[in-house]
Motif scaffolding. Structure first.
Motif, PDB file in Angstrom:
ATOM      1  N   GLY A 169      -2.208  -7.115  -0.143  1.00 55.91           N
ATOM      2  CA  GLY A 169      -1.955  -6.547   1.182  1.00 55.91           C
ATOM      3  C   GLY A 169      -3.228  -6.448   1.994  1.00 55.91           C
ATOM      4  N   TYR A 170      -4.310  -6.016   1.355  1.00 60.66           N
ATOM      5  CA  TYR A 170      -5.610  -5.964   2.032  1.00 60.66           C
ATOM      6  C   TYR A 170      -6.039  -7.349   2.501  1.00 60.66           C
ATOM      7  CZ  TYR A 170     -10.723  -6.225   2.090  1.00 60.66           C
ATOM      8  OH  TYR A 170     -12.027  -6.509   2.417  1.00 60.66           O
TER       9      TYR A 170
ATOM     10  N   SER B 221      -4.162   6.336   1.839  1.00 61.43           N
ATOM     11  CA  SER B 221      -3.017   6.991   1.223  1.00 61.43           C
ATOM     12  C   SER B 221      -2.389   7.969   2.202  1.00 61.43           C
ATOM     13  CB  SER B 221      -3.463   7.730  -0.044  1.00 61.43           C
ATOM     14  OG  SER B 221      -2.383   8.381  -0.667  1.00 61.43           O
TER      15      SER B 221
ATOM     16  N   TYR C 172       4.526  -3.931   7.136  1.00 56.15           N
ATOM     17  CA  TYR C 172       5.131  -4.447   5.913  1.00 56.15           C
ATOM     18  C   TYR C 172       5.965  -5.698   6.184  1.00 56.15           C
ATOM     19  CZ  TYR C 172       3.748   0.107   4.053  1.00 56.15           C
ATOM     20  OH  TYR C 172       3.030   1.213   3.686  1.00 56.15           O
TER      21      TYR C 172
ATOM     22  N   SER D 277      -2.806  -0.549   3.551  1.00 54.85           N
ATOM     23  CA  SER D 277      -3.964  -1.099   4.262  1.00 54.85           C
ATOM     24  C   SER D 277      -3.539  -1.334   5.706  1.00 54.85           C
ATOM     25  CB  SER D 277      -4.416  -2.416   3.634  1.00 54.85           C
ATOM     26  OG  SER D 277      -4.903  -2.216   2.320  1.00 54.85           O
TER      27      SER D 277
ATOM     28  N   TRP E 195     -10.843  -3.494  -2.684  1.00 53.03           N
ATOM     29  CA  TRP E 195     -10.047  -3.671  -1.481  1.00 53.03           C
ATOM     30  C   TRP E 195      -9.985  -2.350  -0.734  1.00 53.03           C
ATOM     31  CZ3 TRP E 195      -8.091  -2.762  -6.246  1.00 53.03           C
ATOM     32  CH2 TRP E 195      -7.051  -1.849  -6.386  1.00 53.03           C
TER      33      TRP E 195
ATOM     34  N   ALA F  32       1.066  -3.196   2.470  1.00 53.02           N
ATOM     35  CA  ALA F  32       0.949  -2.427   1.240  1.00 53.02           C
ATOM     36  C   ALA F  32      -0.517  -2.315   0.825  1.00 53.02           C
ATOM     37  CB  ALA F  32       1.761  -3.090   0.132  1.00 53.02           C
TER      38      ALA F  32
ATOM     39  N   ASN G 290       3.740  -9.849   4.403  1.00 52.57           N
ATOM     40  CA  ASN G 290       3.967 -10.281   3.024  1.00 52.57           C
ATOM     41  C   ASN G 290       5.247 -11.070   2.844  1.00 52.57           C
ATOM     42  OD1 ASN G 290       5.305  -7.849   3.628  1.00 52.57           O
ATOM     43  ND2 ASN G 290       5.609  -7.403   1.464  1.00 52.57           N
TER      44      ASN G 290
ATOM     45  N   THR H 294      -2.394  -2.870  -1.603  1.00 55.52           N
ATOM     46  CA  THR H 294      -2.699  -3.666  -2.790  1.00 55.52           C
ATOM     47  C   THR H 294      -3.787  -4.672  -2.436  1.00 55.52           C
ATOM     48  OG1 THR H 294      -1.053  -5.342  -2.204  1.00 55.52           O
ATOM     49  CG2 THR H 294      -0.303  -3.481  -3.561  1.00 55.52           C
ATOM     50  N   PRO H 295      -4.430  -5.295  -3.422  1.00 53.74           N
ATOM     51  CA  PRO H 295      -5.403  -6.345  -3.081  1.00 53.74           C
ATOM     52  C   PRO H 295      -4.808  -7.436  -2.196  1.00 53.74           C
ATOM     53  CG  PRO H 295      -5.674  -5.695  -5.360  1.00 53.74           C
ATOM     54  CD  PRO H 295      -4.444  -4.984  -4.864  1.00 53.74           C
TER      55      PRO H 295
ATOM     56  N   LYS I 140       0.341   4.135  -0.669  1.00 50.90           N
ATOM     57  CA  LYS I 140      -0.916   3.406  -0.476  1.00 50.90           C
ATOM     58  C   LYS I 140      -0.685   2.290   0.533  1.00 50.90           C
ATOM     59  CE  LYS I 140      -3.016   5.664  -3.868  1.00 50.90           C
ATOM     60  NZ  LYS I 140      -1.909   6.305  -4.592  1.00 50.90           N
TER      61      LYS I 140
ATOM     62  N   HIS J 298      -8.080   0.420   1.242  1.00 53.14           N
ATOM     63  CA  HIS J 298      -6.742   0.948   1.432  1.00 53.14           C
ATOM     64  C   HIS J 298      -6.826   2.461   1.523  1.00 53.14           C
ATOM     65  CE1 HIS J 298      -7.386   1.248  -2.880  1.00 53.14           C
ATOM     66  NE2 HIS J 298      -6.333   2.024  -3.013  1.00 53.14           N
TER      67      HIS J 298
END
Length: 336
Positions: free
Chosen positions: A196-197, A236, A162, A261, A232, A191, A165, A193-194, A259, A234
Protein backbone atom coordinates in the motif's frame (compact mmCIF):
# COMPACT_ATOMS: atom_id res chain seq x y z
CA UNK A 1 -30.49 24.63 19.99
CA UNK A 2 -29.17 21.08 19.68
CA UNK A 3 -25.65 20.65 18.37
CA UNK A 4 -25.42 18.91 14.98
CA UNK A 5 -24.87 15.16 15.23
CA UNK A 6 -21.33 13.89 14.89
CA UNK A 7 -21.08 12.23 11.44
CA UNK A 8 -19.14 9.35 13.01
CA UNK A 9 -22.01 8.61 15.42
CA UNK A 10 -24.61 8.96 12.68
CA UNK A 11 -22.67 6.62 10.42
CA UNK A 12 -22.32 3.97 13.13
CA UNK A 13 -26.06 4.11 13.85
CA UNK A 14 -26.92 3.85 10.15
CA UNK A 15 -24.62 0.87 9.67
CA UNK A 16 -26.03 -0.89 12.72
CA UNK A 17 -29.52 -0.48 11.27
CA UNK A 18 -28.38 -2.19 8.07
CA UNK A 19 -27.72 -5.41 9.92
CA UNK A 20 -31.14 -5.59 11.60
CA UNK A 21 -32.55 -7.71 8.82
CA UNK A 22 -29.51 -9.91 8.29
CA UNK A 23 -28.91 -13.10 10.31
CA UNK A 24 -25.63 -12.59 12.22
CA UNK A 25 -24.03 -15.78 10.90
CA UNK A 26 -25.01 -14.85 7.34
CA UNK A 27 -23.51 -11.37 7.68
CA UNK A 28 -20.29 -12.70 9.19
CA UNK A 29 -20.02 -15.35 6.48
CA UNK A 30 -20.48 -12.76 3.74
CA UNK A 31 -17.77 -10.55 5.24
CA UNK A 32 -15.32 -13.44 5.52
CA UNK A 33 -15.91 -14.40 1.89
CA UNK A 34 -15.62 -10.81 0.68
CA UNK A 35 -12.43 -10.19 2.65
CA UNK A 36 -10.90 -13.27 1.04
CA UNK A 37 -11.88 -12.28 -2.50
CA UNK A 38 -12.45 -8.56 -2.78
CA UNK A 39 -9.02 -6.98 -2.73
CA UNK A 40 -6.59 -7.14 -5.59
CA UNK A 41 -7.93 -9.87 -7.86
CA UNK A 42 -11.19 -8.39 -9.12
CA UNK A 43 -11.33 -6.49 -12.41
CA UNK A 44 -13.20 -3.22 -12.09
CA UNK A 45 -15.93 -4.35 -14.50
CA UNK A 46 -16.87 -7.42 -12.41
CA UNK A 47 -17.41 -6.31 -8.82
CA UNK A 48 -17.50 -8.87 -6.03
CA UNK A 49 -20.20 -6.87 -4.21
CA UNK A 50 -23.10 -8.55 -6.00
CA UNK A 51 -26.25 -7.56 -4.12
CA UNK A 52 -27.62 -5.59 -1.20
CA UNK A 53 -26.87 -8.29 1.37
CA UNK A 54 -23.22 -8.42 0.28
CA UNK A 55 -22.91 -4.66 0.34
CA UNK A 56 -24.68 -4.24 3.68
CA UNK A 57 -22.41 -6.77 5.38
CA UNK A 58 -19.24 -5.38 3.85
CA UNK A 59 -20.23 -1.76 4.50
CA UNK A 60 -21.02 -2.47 8.14
CA UNK A 61 -17.65 -4.13 8.49
CA UNK A 62 -15.36 -1.82 6.47
CA UNK A 63 -16.94 1.65 6.36
CA UNK A 64 -15.97 2.64 9.93
CA UNK A 65 -12.30 1.81 9.31
CA UNK A 66 -12.22 3.58 5.95
CA UNK A 67 -14.00 6.58 7.49
CA UNK A 68 -11.47 6.90 10.33
CA UNK A 69 -8.43 6.48 8.09
CA UNK A 70 -9.66 9.05 5.57
CA UNK A 71 -10.74 11.46 8.31
CA UNK A 72 -7.25 11.26 9.82
CA UNK A 73 -5.70 12.11 6.45
CA UNK A 74 -8.16 14.95 5.88
CA UNK A 75 -7.51 16.45 9.31
CA UNK A 76 -3.78 16.56 8.53
CA UNK A 77 -4.62 18.24 5.23
CA UNK A 78 -6.87 20.78 6.97
CA UNK A 79 -4.06 21.63 9.39
CA UNK A 80 -1.68 22.21 6.46
CA UNK A 81 -4.14 24.36 4.48
CA UNK A 82 -5.86 26.38 7.23
CA UNK A 83 -8.89 28.41 6.26
CA UNK A 84 -9.60 26.35 3.14
CA UNK A 85 -12.86 24.46 2.75
CA UNK A 86 -13.51 22.37 -0.36
CA UNK A 87 -16.35 23.78 -2.41
CA UNK A 88 -16.89 20.50 -4.27
CA UNK A 89 -15.83 16.88 -3.84
CA UNK A 90 -15.51 13.83 -6.10
CA UNK A 91 -14.95 10.45 -4.44
CA UNK A 92 -13.45 8.03 -6.98
CA UNK A 93 -14.16 4.36 -6.39
CA UNK A 94 -16.09 5.47 -3.33
CA UNK A 95 -18.49 2.53 -3.09
CA UNK A 96 -20.83 3.27 -0.20
CA UNK A 97 -19.20 6.67 0.38
CA UNK A 98 -17.08 6.41 3.52
CA UNK A 99 -14.79 9.19 2.30
CA UNK A 100 -17.73 11.53 1.73
CA UNK A 101 -18.71 11.09 5.38
CA UNK A 102 -15.11 11.82 6.39
CA UNK A 103 -15.20 15.09 4.42
CA UNK A 104 -18.38 16.18 6.21
CA UNK A 105 -16.71 15.35 9.54
CA UNK A 106 -13.70 17.52 8.64
CA UNK A 107 -15.34 20.61 7.12
CA UNK A 108 -18.72 22.10 7.97
CA UNK A 109 -21.28 23.02 5.36
CA UNK A 110 -22.59 21.44 2.20
CA UNK A 111 -21.01 21.14 -1.23
CA UNK A 112 -21.65 19.34 -4.51
CA UNK A 113 -20.57 15.73 -3.99
CA UNK A 114 -20.20 12.98 -6.60
CA UNK A 115 -19.40 9.35 -5.80
CA UNK A 116 -18.11 7.24 -8.67
CA UNK A 117 -18.04 3.44 -8.54
CA UNK A 118 -18.68 0.47 -10.81
CA UNK A 119 -20.73 -1.52 -8.27
CA UNK A 120 -24.36 -0.37 -8.54
CA UNK A 121 -25.43 -2.15 -5.31
CA UNK A 122 -22.73 -0.25 -3.42
CA UNK A 123 -23.86 3.07 -4.86
CA UNK A 124 -27.50 2.32 -4.06
CA UNK A 125 -26.70 1.49 -0.45
CA UNK A 126 -24.42 4.51 -0.15
CA UNK A 127 -27.29 6.72 -1.30
CA UNK A 128 -29.57 5.09 1.27
CA UNK A 129 -27.14 5.59 4.16
CA UNK A 130 -26.38 9.18 3.09
CA UNK A 131 -29.99 10.16 3.71
CA UNK A 132 -29.06 10.32 7.40
CA UNK A 133 -26.35 12.94 6.77
CA UNK A 134 -27.75 16.39 5.82
CA UNK A 135 -24.52 17.33 4.02
CA UNK A 136 -24.86 14.32 1.68
CA UNK A 137 -28.56 14.30 0.85
CA UNK A 138 -27.96 15.95 -2.53
CA UNK A 139 -24.92 13.83 -3.44
CA UNK A 140 -24.78 12.17 -6.88
CA UNK A 141 -24.08 8.44 -6.95
CA UNK A 142 -22.83 7.63 -10.44
CA UNK A 143 -21.78 4.34 -11.99
CA UNK A 144 -18.40 4.58 -13.71
CA UNK A 145 -15.56 2.28 -14.70
CA UNK A 146 -12.51 3.26 -12.66
CA UNK A 147 -9.42 3.06 -14.84
CA UNK A 148 -7.75 4.46 -17.92
CA UNK A 149 -11.05 5.56 -19.51
CA UNK A 150 -12.10 7.66 -16.52
CA UNK A 151 -12.63 11.38 -17.00
CA UNK A 152 -13.36 13.71 -14.10
CA UNK A 153 -15.12 17.04 -13.93
CA UNK A 154 -13.27 19.98 -12.41
CA UNK A 155 -13.56 19.93 -8.61
CA UNK A 156 -11.86 21.26 -5.50
CA UNK A 157 -11.18 17.88 -3.88
CA UNK A 158 -10.74 14.33 -5.18
CA UNK A 159 -10.49 11.42 -2.74
CA UNK A 160 -9.31 7.96 -3.74
CA UNK A 161 -9.43 5.53 -0.82
CA UNK A 162 -8.53 1.84 -0.92
CA UNK A 163 -8.92 1.81 -4.71
CA UNK A 164 -5.44 1.74 -6.27
CA UNK A 165 -4.87 -1.81 -5.04
CA UNK A 166 -7.75 -2.99 -7.23
CA UNK A 167 -6.22 -1.56 -10.42
CA UNK A 168 -3.51 -2.59 -12.83
CA UNK A 169 -0.44 -0.34 -12.92
CA UNK A 170 -1.51 1.51 -16.08
CA UNK A 171 -4.98 2.16 -14.67
CA UNK A 172 -3.49 3.43 -11.40
CA UNK A 173 -1.35 5.92 -13.28
CA UNK A 174 -4.29 7.05 -15.43
CA UNK A 175 -6.50 7.55 -12.38
CA UNK A 176 -3.91 9.67 -10.56
CA UNK A 177 -3.32 11.73 -13.69
CA UNK A 178 -7.07 12.27 -14.12
CA UNK A 179 -7.37 13.38 -10.49
CA UNK A 180 -4.43 15.77 -10.90
CA UNK A 181 -5.97 17.29 -14.03
CA UNK A 182 -9.37 17.81 -12.40
CA UNK A 183 -8.72 18.84 -8.79
CA UNK A 184 -7.06 21.50 -6.68
CA UNK A 185 -6.39 18.93 -3.99
CA UNK A 186 -6.05 15.13 -4.11
CA UNK A 187 -6.10 12.75 -1.13
CA UNK A 188 -5.13 9.12 -1.66
CA UNK A 189 -5.43 6.48 1.08
CA UNK A 190 -4.28 2.87 0.88
CA UNK A 191 -3.81 0.01 3.30
CA UNK A 192 -0.88 0.47 5.67
CA UNK A 193 1.15 -2.37 4.21
CA UNK A 194 4.44 -2.27 2.28
CA UNK A 195 2.49 -2.73 -0.96
CA UNK A 196 0.00 0.00 0.00
CA UNK A 197 2.85 2.38 0.81
CA UNK A 198 4.46 1.62 -2.56
CA UNK A 199 1.23 2.55 -4.34
CA UNK A 200 0.96 5.77 -2.35
CA UNK A 201 4.56 6.74 -3.15
CA UNK A 202 3.95 6.02 -6.83
CA UNK A 203 0.89 8.29 -6.75
CA UNK A 204 2.72 10.92 -4.70
CA UNK A 205 5.52 11.11 -7.26
CA UNK A 206 3.01 11.53 -10.10
CA UNK A 207 1.21 14.33 -8.26
CA UNK A 208 4.46 16.17 -7.51
CA UNK A 209 5.49 15.89 -11.17
CA UNK A 210 2.08 17.34 -12.09
CA UNK A 211 2.84 20.45 -10.03
CA UNK A 212 1.26 19.56 -6.70
CA UNK A 213 2.82 20.22 -3.31
CA UNK A 214 2.60 17.57 -0.62
CA UNK A 215 0.58 18.97 2.29
CA UNK A 216 0.60 15.81 4.45
CA UNK A 217 1.90 13.61 5.90
CA UNK A 218 5.32 14.58 4.54
CA UNK A 219 6.91 17.86 5.69
CA UNK A 220 8.39 18.23 2.18
CA UNK A 221 7.69 17.38 -1.45
CA UNK A 222 11.09 15.82 -2.08
CA UNK A 223 11.96 12.15 -2.27
CA UNK A 224 10.81 9.91 0.57
CA UNK A 225 13.86 9.26 2.80
CA UNK A 226 12.86 5.64 3.44
CA UNK A 227 15.18 3.25 1.61
CA UNK A 228 12.95 1.06 -0.60
CA UNK A 229 12.46 -2.39 0.86
CA UNK A 230 13.72 -1.50 4.35
CA UNK A 231 10.58 0.06 5.85
CA UNK A 232 7.34 1.74 4.90
CA UNK A 233 5.48 4.86 6.03
CA UNK A 234 2.08 4.21 7.56
CA UNK A 235 -0.13 5.43 10.35
CA UNK A 236 -2.93 4.18 12.58
CA UNK A 237 -6.52 5.23 13.29
CA UNK A 238 -8.57 3.94 16.22
CA UNK A 239 -11.86 2.32 15.14
CA UNK A 240 -14.75 1.32 17.39
CA UNK A 241 -15.54 -2.36 16.81
CA UNK A 242 -19.10 -3.45 16.19
CA UNK A 243 -20.48 -6.83 17.21
CA UNK A 244 -19.96 -7.88 13.57
CA UNK A 245 -16.27 -6.99 13.83
CA UNK A 246 -15.92 -9.07 16.99
CA UNK A 247 -17.79 -11.97 15.43
CA UNK A 248 -15.63 -12.03 12.31
CA UNK A 249 -12.26 -11.40 13.95
CA UNK A 250 -12.84 -12.85 17.39
CA UNK A 251 -11.77 -11.21 20.62
CA UNK A 252 -13.65 -8.84 22.87
CA UNK A 253 -11.86 -5.50 22.52
CA UNK A 254 -14.15 -2.54 21.86
CA UNK A 255 -11.75 -1.13 19.27
CA UNK A 256 -9.13 -1.98 16.68
CA UNK A 257 -6.45 0.03 14.92
CA UNK A 258 -6.69 0.58 11.17
CA UNK A 259 -3.24 0.86 9.57
CA UNK A 260 -3.11 3.08 6.49
CA UNK A 261 -0.76 4.99 4.21
CA UNK A 262 -1.76 8.25 2.55
CA UNK A 263 -0.78 11.36 0.68
CA UNK A 264 -2.61 14.70 0.58
CA UNK A 265 -1.33 16.96 -2.20
CA UNK A 266 -2.55 20.36 -3.34
CA UNK A 267 -2.04 23.22 -5.76
CA UNK A 268 -3.07 25.63 -2.99
CA UNK A 269 -0.64 27.45 -0.70
CA UNK A 270 0.13 24.93 2.02
CA UNK A 271 2.00 24.89 5.31
CA UNK A 272 3.14 21.30 5.87
CA UNK A 273 4.21 20.19 9.33
CA UNK A 274 7.78 21.01 10.30
CA UNK A 275 8.14 17.29 11.02
CA UNK A 276 5.86 14.28 11.35
CA UNK A 277 5.91 11.54 14.00
CA UNK A 278 6.26 8.36 11.93
CA UNK A 279 6.29 5.71 14.67
CA UNK A 280 4.59 5.27 18.01
CA UNK A 281 6.41 7.52 20.53
CA UNK A 282 8.47 5.61 23.08
CA UNK A 283 7.84 6.92 26.59
CA UNK A 284 10.63 6.17 29.04
CA UNK A 285 11.51 7.47 32.48
CA UNK A 286 12.04 11.20 32.11
CA UNK A 287 12.17 11.17 28.31
CA UNK A 288 10.21 10.55 25.13
CA UNK A 289 11.74 9.22 21.92
CA UNK A 290 10.17 10.56 18.74
CA UNK A 291 10.96 9.17 15.29
CA UNK A 292 10.44 12.04 12.87
CA UNK A 293 10.34 12.67 9.15
CA UNK A 294 11.76 16.18 8.81
CA UNK A 295 11.63 18.98 6.25
CA UNK A 296 15.20 18.39 5.07
CA UNK A 297 14.11 14.99 3.70
CA UNK A 298 15.68 13.02 6.54
CA UNK A 299 14.45 10.57 9.16
CA UNK A 300 15.73 11.36 12.65
CA UNK A 301 15.12 10.31 16.24
CA UNK A 302 14.60 13.14 18.70
CA UNK A 303 14.78 12.73 22.47
CA UNK A 304 12.62 15.11 24.51
CA UNK A 305 13.41 15.22 28.22
CA UNK A 306 11.96 16.88 31.29
CA UNK A 307 14.36 19.79 30.88
CA UNK A 308 12.35 20.79 27.80
CA UNK A 309 9.43 21.76 30.08
CA UNK A 310 6.15 22.20 28.22
CA UNK A 311 7.59 20.51 25.15
CA UNK A 312 8.17 17.38 27.22
CA UNK A 313 4.52 17.42 28.26
CA UNK A 314 3.54 17.77 24.59
CA UNK A 315 5.82 14.88 23.65
CA UNK A 316 4.16 12.65 26.24
CA UNK A 317 0.81 13.47 24.63
CA UNK A 318 2.10 13.12 21.05
CA UNK A 319 0.69 10.34 18.92
CA UNK A 320 1.82 8.45 15.87
CA UNK A 321 1.09 10.62 12.84
CA UNK A 322 1.06 13.95 14.70
CA UNK A 323 2.82 17.05 13.43
CA UNK A 324 5.86 18.05 15.48
CA UNK A 325 6.62 20.29 17.26
CA UNK A 326 3.38 21.84 18.51
CA UNK A 327 2.57 25.23 16.99
CA UNK A 328 4.44 27.24 19.60
CA UNK A 329 6.99 24.60 20.50
CA UNK A 330 10.75 24.98 20.39
CA UNK A 331 12.85 22.82 18.13
CA UNK A 332 14.59 19.88 19.80
CA UNK A 333 17.93 18.83 18.39
CA UNK A 334 18.06 15.13 17.43
CA UNK A 335 19.83 12.71 19.76
CA UNK A 336 21.16 9.46 18.41
Amino acid sequence: MNAPADPADTLRASLAALLDGLPPKSAAGAVERLIANYRGATPTDAPILRDRADVAAYAAYRMPATFEAVRSALEALADAVPGWTPGSHVDVGGGTGAATWAVTATWDGTRPVTVLDWAEPALALGREIAAANPALREARWQRARIGSALTLESTDLVTVSYVLNELAEADRAALVDAAAAAAQTVVIVEAGTPAGYDRVIEARDRLVRAGFRVAAPCPHSGACPIVPGTDWCHFSARVSRSSLHRQVKGGSLAYEDEKFSYVAATRLPARPAAARVVRRPQIRKGQVLLDLCEADEQLRRTTVTKRHGDLYKAARDADWGDAWPPESGERVDPVS
